[in-house]
Write an enzyme that holds these catalytic residues in place. Sequence first.
Site, mmCIF file in Angstrom:
data_model
loop_
_atom_site.group_PDB
_atom_site.id
_atom_site.type_symbol
_atom_site.label_atom_id
_atom_site.label_comp_id
_atom_site.label_asym_id
_atom_site.label_seq_id
_atom_site.Cartn_x
_atom_site.Cartn_y
_atom_site.Cartn_z
ATOM 1 N N ASP A 8 0.859 -1.182 0.000
ATOM 2 C CA ASP A 8 0.000 0.000 0.000
ATOM 3 C C ASP A 8 0.895 1.231 0.000
ATOM 4 O O ASP A 8 1.967 1.228 0.621
ATOM 5 C CB ASP A 8 -0.901 0.014 1.240
ATOM 6 C CG ASP A 8 -1.962 -1.080 1.211
ATOM 7 O OD1 ASP A 8 -2.397 -1.460 0.106
ATOM 8 O OD2 ASP A 8 -2.367 -1.541 2.291
ATOM 9 N N ASP A 59 -7.029 -1.480 -4.125
ATOM 10 C CA ASP A 59 -8.007 -1.109 -3.100
ATOM 11 C C ASP A 59 -9.010 -0.095 -3.647
ATOM 12 O O ASP A 59 -10.215 -0.196 -3.388
ATOM 13 C CB ASP A 59 -7.311 -0.513 -1.877
ATOM 14 C CG ASP A 59 -6.355 -1.469 -1.202
ATOM 15 O OD1 ASP A 59 -6.566 -2.700 -1.286
ATOM 16 O OD2 ASP A 59 -5.387 -0.997 -0.582
#
Length: 165
Positions: A118, A136
């Site tokens: 991330d 995401d």
Amino acid sequence: MRPLILGLATAAATLVLDQATKLGLLLLADLPARQPVVLAPFAQLVVVWNRGVSYGLFQQHTELGRWLLVGVAVLAAAALGAWMARAGSRLLVLSLGLIVGGAVGNAVDRVAYGAVFDFVHLHAGGWSWYVFNVADAGIVAGVAGLLVETVWSEARGDAAMRPDG
């Protein structure tokens, strides 16, 4: 374009964009050595290795946990792909394609790195959002599309949302 082809193209585009951004930031931009990279007063690029699922929930620090999450992602992608194959609504197949592409993108990370990479961090003042990636964002956009399709489907009284629809 046939609905299934549109959904598969959306899944593939989401997967490719997700993996390209991750590889570019890890290998070309060397984000781990240069972080944080400030993009705007409210946005920066950072490196977070997420061993859990959405928002870091259900952290898995064992190999068994890692592979269980990979298995769940693959099964979910397959089930959503089967739903996509029977769906007739454009919004529905686009939404499912975003979710499938995102799920596969994060599963690729788990296989390759043992965790999901991330990197986008949004914040303002004392507020801070969870660090996320393109996969995401695709999953969230896909879920939002499913919610919109559900409302529209209910309003139309049709069966577009049902897997056998």
